[in-house]
Motif scaffolding. Structure first.
Motif, short mmCIF file in Angstrom:
data_model
loop_
_atom_site.label_atom_id
_atom_site.label_comp_id
_atom_site.label_asym_id
_atom_site.label_seq_id
_atom_site.Cartn_x
_atom_site.Cartn_y
_atom_site.Cartn_z
N ASN A 2 0.82 -1.22 0.00
CA ASN A 2 0.00 0.00 0.00
C ASN A 2 0.84 1.26 0.00
O ASN A 2 0.44 2.29 -0.51
CB ASN A 2 -0.86 0.04 1.26
N LEU A 23 -1.29 -4.52 -11.31
CA LEU A 23 -2.48 -4.80 -10.52
C LEU A 23 -2.23 -5.93 -9.53
O LEU A 23 -2.75 -5.92 -8.42
CB LEU A 23 -3.65 -5.17 -11.44
N ASP A 24 -1.42 -6.89 -9.93
CA ASP A 24 -1.11 -8.02 -9.04
C ASP A 24 -0.45 -7.57 -7.74
O ASP A 24 -0.50 -8.30 -6.74
CB ASP A 24 -0.14 -8.99 -9.72
N PHE A 25 0.20 -6.42 -7.77
CA PHE A 25 0.98 -5.99 -6.62
C PHE A 25 0.28 -4.91 -5.78
O PHE A 25 0.84 -4.43 -4.81
CB PHE A 25 2.37 -5.50 -7.07
N ASN A 26 -0.92 -4.53 -6.20
CA ASN A 26 -1.68 -3.56 -5.42
C ASN A 26 -0.88 -2.28 -5.17
O ASN A 26 -0.72 -1.84 -4.03
CB ASN A 26 -2.08 -4.19 -4.08
N HIS A 42 -6.91 5.81 -18.05
CA HIS A 42 -7.96 5.35 -17.14
C HIS A 42 -7.49 4.25 -16.20
O HIS A 42 -8.31 3.64 -15.53
CB HIS A 42 -9.16 4.82 -17.93
N LEU A 43 -6.21 3.96 -16.20
CA LEU A 43 -5.76 2.74 -15.53
C LEU A 43 -4.86 3.01 -14.33
O LEU A 43 -4.21 2.10 -13.83
CB LEU A 43 -5.04 1.84 -16.53
N CYS A 44 -4.79 4.24 -13.91
CA CYS A 44 -3.93 4.57 -12.78
C CYS A 44 -4.72 5.42 -11.81
O CYS A 44 -5.78 5.95 -12.15
CB CYS A 44 -2.70 5.31 -13.27
N ARG B 16 -12.21 -6.80 -10.87
CA ARG B 16 -10.87 -6.24 -11.09
C ARG B 16 -10.04 -7.15 -12.00
O ARG B 16 -9.37 -6.69 -12.92
CB ARG B 16 -10.19 -6.08 -9.73
N ARG B 41 -12.46 0.73 -8.88
CA ARG B 41 -12.82 2.14 -9.12
C ARG B 41 -11.91 2.89 -10.07
O ARG B 41 -12.36 3.75 -10.82
CB ARG B 41 -12.93 2.89 -7.79
N HIS B 42 -10.61 2.54 -10.11
CA HIS B 42 -9.69 3.30 -10.98
C HIS B 42 -9.36 2.59 -12.27
O HIS B 42 -8.46 3.01 -12.98
CB HIS B 42 -8.36 3.56 -10.24
N LEU B 43 -10.06 1.50 -12.55
CA LEU B 43 -9.61 0.65 -13.65
C LEU B 43 -10.59 0.56 -14.81
O LEU B 43 -10.47 -0.30 -15.67
CB LEU B 43 -9.33 -0.76 -13.11
N GLU B 316 -5.08 -0.84 7.94
CA GLU B 316 -4.35 -0.77 6.68
C GLU B 316 -3.42 -1.98 6.54
O GLU B 316 -2.64 -2.27 7.45
CB GLU B 316 -3.56 0.54 6.60
N ALA B 317 -3.53 -2.67 5.42
CA ALA B 317 -2.85 -3.96 5.27
C ALA B 317 -1.33 -3.81 5.11
O ALA B 317 -0.85 -2.94 4.39
CB ALA B 317 -3.41 -4.69 4.06
N HIS B 334 -0.91 -12.29 -6.29
CA HIS B 334 -1.93 -11.42 -6.87
C HIS B 334 -2.72 -10.81 -5.71
O HIS B 334 -3.42 -11.53 -5.00
CB HIS B 334 -2.85 -12.20 -7.80
N LEU B 335 -2.59 -9.51 -5.54
CA LEU B 335 -3.34 -8.81 -4.49
C LEU B 335 -4.55 -8.12 -5.11
O LEU B 335 -4.54 -7.78 -6.29
CB LEU B 335 -2.42 -7.80 -3.79
N GLY B 337 -6.15 -5.26 -4.38
CA GLY B 337 -6.37 -3.81 -4.38
C GLY B 337 -7.19 -3.33 -3.20
O GLY B 337 -7.87 -2.30 -3.30
N LYS B 338 -7.16 -4.08 -2.12
CA LYS B 338 -7.91 -3.65 -0.93
C LYS B 338 -6.94 -2.99 0.05
O LYS B 338 -5.93 -3.58 0.41
CB LYS B 338 -8.58 -4.87 -0.27
N LYS B 339 -7.28 -1.81 0.47
CA LYS B 339 -6.40 -1.06 1.35
C LYS B 339 -6.44 -1.62 2.77
O LYS B 339 -5.42 -1.71 3.44
CB LYS B 339 -6.85 0.42 1.35
#
Lengths: 375, 375
Positions: A2, A23-26, A42-44, B16, B41-43, B316-317, B334-335, B337-339
């Protein structure tokens, strides 16, 4: 992950594929690009519309990141030096990038480090050509700013001098080569290096054009080993963190000469998204985030067919023949998110997988002309 | 593919990963989710913050799309029927979804179509339990709205009636099973069907908990064939377009019983992103876009380890042990995207690849406890 804020200079297809793998790494991602319609927009988390060649823009952008990387070499390197000094993790390092940005410095680096490369001379301007007629036939390359075949001209004799560049250039002795190959190496923050197998440009049997890329290259095992050794040597020598794509010639007398290098994901590695457990994009991220590098071995042979906009067509892209192309088992498409096509614009690629080299080549020959990108 | 506007109901991790795969196809994407911090949301081109259970919201959202799909079953199906009538391509079809949304209708569908499944009774409320004491031990499942083990309770005897659900439920006879398996099938608009190999839940040798998922399942070849046949039959019978994950029991006497189905990408298929040429997400997109289905064969055996938030940690993770986990060759993360993490929240997964089943299991055992998600 994060806490990581990864900034990417450039928002084209390479950035897009990097974000896709990211995306795999969040990661929290930011992208800087001068084109407000860039494929990454649109991807960031944050898309910054601005010029990656401008000092202030790059510096301000980088200050919002924990890590900065590139998808194009032609960025403001002074700003990157300043960011590095401020403690931002900038990979590739600005010093590596500075050498690579200038094809003259690249050549001098090869020479100093005993990396086999073609003979060259550095010219300040076209006026110096007259004194170098003895060096022809040669390629004249702009020292800075060239890309994708732009900034390169072939000078066979003094008759070609009218088309010469007027800027600082490298004059490179023409190499009689058998095959063009490339090796993509990754080196992480800790200095671990891994190379993807050698990739070969397969030429059309009649036209003098690249038909597709083949992985692994069908060259002698000894040459494969030599190519990987050279690429690893260049990667370490340039102190790369991230990826380095090393393009090489195999000469008719069995030598390998380094042509040029790019410190980022590269077209000759796109098949790794389908054919390898670790793609070049995942590998780049692992490298710059200081994670252990992934396994670079392929699952199976692969062919990469670039999808270019059809000649004579400009406008909103239409993909003709997609169904019949994907009907062939082992064929996958990757489009780059570009709304408009132009003649020869890189719009995407096909990856072809099969259990053997023979099958993958046959399959590639079968499908390579089925898909047309028209407007 | 510029003309396609794909709307996804639900913006969680399945959405996602679908968007991630969708990048290859250059789709214009819209996502509807009630959580403004949803992983998607951002993708996407348009993120719509709203309730996918609300008729008006879903209908208005769908009207802006050419294609509508789901990443969660619990959506407003009446709105989907209206959209289908208006000519929007809604996959899975509303009629299929209507049957699947209600576990009672699912069971009746299996029964009517001679699909082997455990005995069951439908109850209007808990008061009817008394009359069904003879049917215990059994699982009581909410007919609607259950997910991930929620909405399921085990009733061993009348002593457990205090924990029974008061809503309409299915009472399912307890099955003495050897193994739980699943098969993900894809069926495209044209009716072509392809199944991914059988996946097996491997239990911890001591605790009664799922340790990881193994692909392909280590069950007799005959059972594998039977499982794929049954899954294909259910997929066709339900008139699925897209994916159908079919969860099944292998009983101690070598029978296969269908437990339940989900018409969308499924946790038991996440390894296909790394281990197969075509991932379940690419396959879902090919299916609903009317493209030929991709090859569903795996490159190699794989293990999928779900990464859950550590017990006792909320906030927060932080990913502890990521480096030592990824050090093992063939391990990929593979994460989602959860905060924020919560105890047992699905935060991501690990995929482990190796050339043999023995190696992949051994590797999974080595690394499965290295990564802790704490706060």
């Amino acid at each position: 992950m994060n806490a990581i804020k990864l900034g990417i200079l450039g928002g084209g297809q390479l950035g897009r594929m990097l974000l896709q793998a990211g995306l795999d790494f969040n990661l929290y991602t930011l992208v800087l690009d001068p084109d407000e319609h860039a494929p990454c927009r649109h991807l960031c988390e944050e898309f910054v519309h601005g010029d990656f060649k401008d000092y202030d823009t790059v510096y301000a952008f980088g200050k919002r990141c924990t890590h900065v990387t590139i998808e194009i070499e032609h960025v403001n390197v002074d700003a990157l030096f300043a960011l590095e000094k401020d403690g931002i993790q900038v990979y590739p390092k600005p010093a590596s990038l500075q050498t690579i940005q200038d094809k003259g410095l690249q050549k001098e680096f090869f020479q100093k480090n005993n990396i086999p490369t073609s003979d060259f001379r550095l010219l300040q301007d076209a006026a110096e050509l007259e004194a170098n007629v003895d060096f022809l036939p040669a390629f004249q390359k702009l020292r800075r700013g060239g890309y994708d075949g732009n900034g390169v001209t072939r000078l066979s004799s003094a008759n070609d001098f009218h088309k010469a560049f007027q800027a600082p250039t490298v004059l490179e002795k023409l190499v009689e080569f058998e095959t063009e190959i490339s090796v993509i190496c990754a080196r992480n923050v800790q200095g671990e290096v891994k190379a993807f197998p050698v990739v070969e440009q397969v030429m059309h049997p009649e036209h003098n054009l690249v038909d597709y890329l083949l992985a692994p290259a069908q060259i002698a095992y000894k040459l494969q080993r030599m190519a990987i050794e050279i690429a690893t040597h260049v990667t370490t020598g340039l102190d790369i963190v991230g990826l380095l794509a090393v393009e090489m010639f195999v000469t008719r007398d069995g030598q390998i000469l380094v042509n040029e290098v790019a410190p980022r994901p590269h077209n000759s590695g796109h098949h790794t998204m389908k054919a390898n457990a670790t793609s070049q994009f995942e590998q780049h991220l692992r490298a710059i985030l200081g994670l252990p590098l992934g396994d670079a071995e392929p699952h199976c042979p692969a062919v990469l067919v670039n999808l270019l906009g059809e000649a004579g067509h400009s406008g909103e892209a239409v993909y003709e023949g997609l169904e019949t192309t994907l009907q062939e088992p082992g064929v996958h498409i990757h489009l780059y998110g570009k709304k408009f096509t132009r003649p020869f614009r890189k719009m995407g690629h096909l990856t072809v997988l099969a259990p053997t080299i023979e099958e993958v080549k046959q399959k590639a020959d079968t499908i390579k002309n089925r898909l047309k990108i028209i407007a």
